[in-house]
Design an enzyme around this catalytic site. Structure first.
Site, PDB file in Angstrom:
ATOM      1  N   LYS A  65       0.803  -1.237   0.000  1.00 52.98           N
ATOM      2  CA  LYS A  65       0.000   0.000   0.000  1.00 52.98           C
ATOM      3  C   LYS A  65       0.835   1.286   0.000  1.00 52.98           C
ATOM      4  O   LYS A  65       0.357   2.361   0.316  1.00 52.98           O
ATOM      5  CB  LYS A  65      -0.983   0.045   1.203  1.00 52.98           C
ATOM      6  CG  LYS A  65      -1.866  -1.147   1.304  1.00 52.98           C
ATOM      7  CD  LYS A  65      -2.673  -1.355   0.058  1.00 52.98           C
ATOM      8  CE  LYS A  65      -2.435  -2.675  -0.571  1.00 52.98           C
ATOM      9  NZ  LYS A  65      -2.793  -2.730  -1.984  1.00 52.98           N
ATOM     10  N   THR A  68       3.573   0.352  -4.578  1.00 51.39           N
ATOM     11  CA  THR A  68       4.374  -0.647  -5.299  1.00 51.39           C
ATOM     12  C   THR A  68       3.766  -0.986  -6.668  1.00 51.39           C
ATOM     13  O   THR A  68       4.490  -1.220  -7.629  1.00 51.39           O
ATOM     14  CB  THR A  68       4.543  -1.925  -4.451  1.00 51.39           C
ATOM     15  OG1 THR A  68       3.253  -2.389  -4.056  1.00 51.39           O
ATOM     16  CG2 THR A  68       5.357  -1.668  -3.199  1.00 51.39           C
ATOM     17  N   THR A  69       2.433  -0.979  -6.771  1.00 56.15           N
ATOM     18  CA  THR A  69       1.796  -1.271  -8.066  1.00 56.15           C
ATOM     19  C   THR A  69       2.149  -0.177  -9.080  1.00 56.15           C
ATOM     20  O   THR A  69       2.440  -0.454 -10.253  1.00 56.15           O
ATOM     21  CB  THR A  69       0.253  -1.333  -7.897  1.00 56.15           C
ATOM     22  OG1 THR A  69      -0.051  -2.210  -6.818  1.00 56.15           O
ATOM     23  CG2 THR A  69      -0.435  -1.800  -9.152  1.00 56.15           C
ATOM     24  N   HIS A 128       8.160  -7.570  -0.533  1.00 58.18           N
ATOM     25  CA  HIS A 128       7.747  -6.726   0.602  1.00 58.18           C
ATOM     26  C   HIS A 128       8.650  -6.967   1.809  1.00 58.18           C
ATOM     27  O   HIS A 128       8.477  -6.324   2.836  1.00 58.18           O
ATOM     28  CB  HIS A 128       6.314  -7.056   1.024  1.00 58.18           C
ATOM     29  CG  HIS A 128       5.263  -6.663   0.014  1.00 58.18           C
ATOM     30  ND1 HIS A 128       5.157  -5.398  -0.510  1.00 58.18           N
ATOM     31  CD2 HIS A 128       4.253  -7.380  -0.538  1.00 58.18           C
ATOM     32  CE1 HIS A 128       4.130  -5.344  -1.341  1.00 58.18           C
ATOM     33  NE2 HIS A 128       3.577  -6.535  -1.385  1.00 58.18           N
ATOM     34  N   ARG A 285      -7.318   2.528  -5.674  1.00 58.65           N
ATOM     35  CA  ARG A 285      -8.440   3.104  -4.924  1.00 58.65           C
ATOM     36  C   ARG A 285      -8.497   4.583  -5.260  1.00 58.65           C
ATOM     37  O   ARG A 285      -8.900   4.963  -6.340  1.00 58.65           O
ATOM     38  CB  ARG A 285      -8.274   2.827  -3.416  1.00 58.65           C
ATOM     39  CG  ARG A 285      -9.510   3.104  -2.586  1.00 58.65           C
ATOM     40  CD  ARG A 285      -9.267   2.796  -1.099  1.00 58.65           C
ATOM     41  NE  ARG A 285      -8.246   3.627  -0.502  1.00 58.65           N
ATOM     42  CZ  ARG A 285      -8.466   4.759   0.158  1.00 58.65           C
ATOM     43  NH1 ARG A 285      -9.695   5.178   0.351  1.00 58.65           N
ATOM     44  NH2 ARG A 285      -7.459   5.472   0.655  1.00 58.65           N
ATOM     45  N   LYS A 286      -7.979   5.448  -4.334  1.00 60.83           N
ATOM     46  CA  LYS A 286      -8.029   6.888  -4.585  1.00 60.83           C
ATOM     47  C   LYS A 286      -6.707   7.415  -5.138  1.00 60.83           C
ATOM     48  O   LYS A 286      -6.687   8.309  -5.970  1.00 60.83           O
ATOM     49  CB  LYS A 286      -8.292   7.617  -3.267  1.00 60.83           C
ATOM     50  CG  LYS A 286      -9.722   7.734  -2.848  1.00 60.83           C
ATOM     51  CD  LYS A 286      -9.723   8.647  -1.629  1.00 60.83           C
ATOM     52  CE  LYS A 286     -11.103   9.054  -1.207  1.00 60.83           C
ATOM     53  NZ  LYS A 286     -11.049   9.858   0.028  1.00 60.83           N
TER      54      LYS A 286
HETATM   55  P1  A3P Z   1      -4.971   4.358  -1.737  1.00 63.07           P
HETATM   56  O1  A3P Z   1      -5.600   3.185  -1.057  1.00 63.07           O
HETATM   57  O2  A3P Z   1      -4.577   5.442  -0.782  1.00 63.07           O
HETATM   58  O3  A3P Z   1      -5.773   4.888  -2.862  1.00 63.07           O
HETATM   59  P2  A3P Z   1       0.311  -0.752  -3.464  1.00 63.07           P
HETATM   60  O4  A3P Z   1       0.342  -0.719  -4.910  1.00 63.07           O
HETATM   61  O5  A3P Z   1       1.684  -0.686  -2.850  1.00 63.07           O
HETATM   62  O6  A3P Z   1      -0.512  -1.865  -2.932  1.00 63.07           O
HETATM   63  O7  A3P Z   1      -0.375   0.607  -2.982  1.00 63.07           O
HETATM   64  C1  A3P Z   1      -1.735   0.835  -3.224  1.00 63.07           C
HETATM   65  C2  A3P Z   1      -1.990   2.323  -3.082  1.00 63.07           C
HETATM   66  O8  A3P Z   1      -1.420   2.997  -4.212  1.00 63.07           O
HETATM   67  C3  A3P Z   1      -3.469   2.634  -3.107  1.00 63.07           C
HETATM   68  O9  A3P Z   1      -3.599   3.857  -2.375  1.00 63.07           O
HETATM   69  C4  A3P Z   1      -3.719   2.817  -4.598  1.00 63.07           C
HETATM   70  O10 A3P Z   1      -4.893   3.513  -4.898  1.00 63.07           O
HETATM   71  C5  A3P Z   1      -2.465   3.597  -4.975  1.00 63.07           C
HETATM   72  N1  A3P Z   1      -2.126   3.476  -6.391  1.00 63.07           N
HETATM   73  C6  A3P Z   1      -2.213   2.381  -7.191  1.00 63.07           C
HETATM   74  N2  A3P Z   1      -1.827   2.690  -8.431  1.00 63.07           N
HETATM   75  C7  A3P Z   1      -1.489   3.994  -8.432  1.00 63.07           C
HETATM   76  C8  A3P Z   1      -1.033   4.885  -9.444  1.00 63.07           C
HETATM   77  N3  A3P Z   1      -0.873   4.484 -10.684  1.00 63.07           N
HETATM   78  N4  A3P Z   1      -0.802   6.172  -9.094  1.00 63.07           N
HETATM   79  C9  A3P Z   1      -0.994   6.588  -7.816  1.00 63.07           C
HETATM   80  N5  A3P Z   1      -1.419   5.788  -6.817  1.00 63.07           N
HETATM   81  C10 A3P Z   1      -1.670   4.510  -7.122  1.00 63.07           C
END
Ligand code: A3P
Length: 319
Positions: A65, A68-69, A128, A285-286
């Protein structure tokens, strides 16, 4: 060392003696100071023993979160830009989690390495685990490690939504956790791959000591000036953008391709499930900075800010 059936039995024995807690109904255990989902332990241990890095490898590290994505999409696009134009990017048809699998949760999920030999160079992996858990070959081979870091308050809120959306998706509403409960565990360090302070500080120190091997990227910096950060990232990876590419707007194109607005609307990222329980859509998500004010009380914010101050004091890292 060969990972065998007896190693699996030893892992079972080891796991049965570890401290345990539940998060949203899922079993976690603390192994060498870090909290893991029980099912991840075999992959963590076997990948530590068996993963063979080479110096062209790119490892995307970070707590869940923390962006990483996003980094998976960006790094894939940067290093493969001569193979695929943004308009024909594999990201348009493959979810970033599947395009860049995790070492411990995918490649070594069942103990033995899978789907590694056929990867094209440079290989891109994600993980992770804390820095101290990285397979030794990553450290000694000088593979490049990019660490995704995010304000711990926003990361907490994002994790809470993620865990609960998984529970809702699987109709396990009895296991939904109130944010107070989740918050309490987070402050005690009980979170996936946490405590967050140990995970962050391990990579932070490594990035200070070996800046040529470990790059520390803040989610908030990427949001604020993605073009500047993409240039920094590309140079670190050994794939710097040329003046011509910059003039042609390629950096901006990659940034737009990988933006949350674009990725979350792609059909491939809206449907489907990862490992039978995680909806692929829940990775988007956001994507905003500061969302914690909408979910945490002022007193929770104060408590967590104090904890962050205390844990990161003297490190040079400021949130
Ligand atoms: P939020 O839940 O605050 O929206 P991870 O990829 O490490 O699991 O992190 C997920 C978080 O990164 C989520 O945050 C997700 O919405 C956000 N996220 C995913 N893709 C993104 C992107 N392309 N640009 C910005 N934020 C992104």
């Amino acid at each position: 060392m060969e990972f065998t059936k007896s190693s699996e039995n030893n892992i079972d024995k080891l796991v049965s003696c570890l401290p345990r807690e539940n998060i949203c109904g899922l079993p976690f255990c603390q192994y060498n100071g870090t909290w893991f989902l029980l099912y991840h332990i075999p992959g963590v241990i076997s990948s530590q023993q068996l993963f063979q890095a080479d110096e062209s490898d790119i490892i995307i590290a970070g707590l869940p979160k923390c962006g990483t994505t996003w980094l998976k999409a960006l790094i894939f696009s940067i290093v493969n830009r001569n193979r695929y134009q943004p308009k024909e990017s594999p990201l348009l048809s493959i979810h970033p989690q599947i395009l860049v699998p995790s070492i411990e949760m995918d490649h070594f999920r069942d103990g033995l390495p899978q789907n590694i030999d056929q990867l094209s160079r440079p290989r891109i992996f994600s993980t992770h685990v804390p820095y101290a858990f990285l397979p030794n070959s990553i450290i000694t081979s000088n593979s490049r490690v990019v660490y995704a870091c995010r304000n711990p308050l926003d990361a907490l809120v994002s994790s809470w939504h993620f865990h609960n959306s998984m529970m809702k998706h699987n109709n396990i509403s009895g296991q939904l956790e109130l944010i107070d409960e989740f918050f309490d565990k987070y402050c005690r360090g009980v979170q996936l791959y946490g405590p967050f302070w140990d995970n962050i500080l391990g990579y932070w120190k490594a990035s200070v000591e070996k800046p040529e091997s470990v790059l520390f990227m803040m989610y908030e910096d990427l949001k604020e000036d993605s073009v500047f950060q993409l240039k920094r990232l590309a140079s670190f990876l050994g794939f710097p953008f040329s003046a011509e590419e910059e003039a042609l707007g390629l950096i901006q194109e990659i940034s737009t391709l990988c933006s949350i607005g674009n990725l979350q609307n792609l059909e491939v990222n809206r449907k489907g499930v990862y490992y039978s329980i995680v909806p692929l859509a829940s990775f988007f998500r956001k994507g905003e900075v500061g969302d914690h004010v909408n979910h945490l009380t002022p007193s929770m914010i104060e408590t967590l800010n104090k904890l962050v101050e205390e844990k990161f004091a003297g490190s040079g890292l400021v949130f």
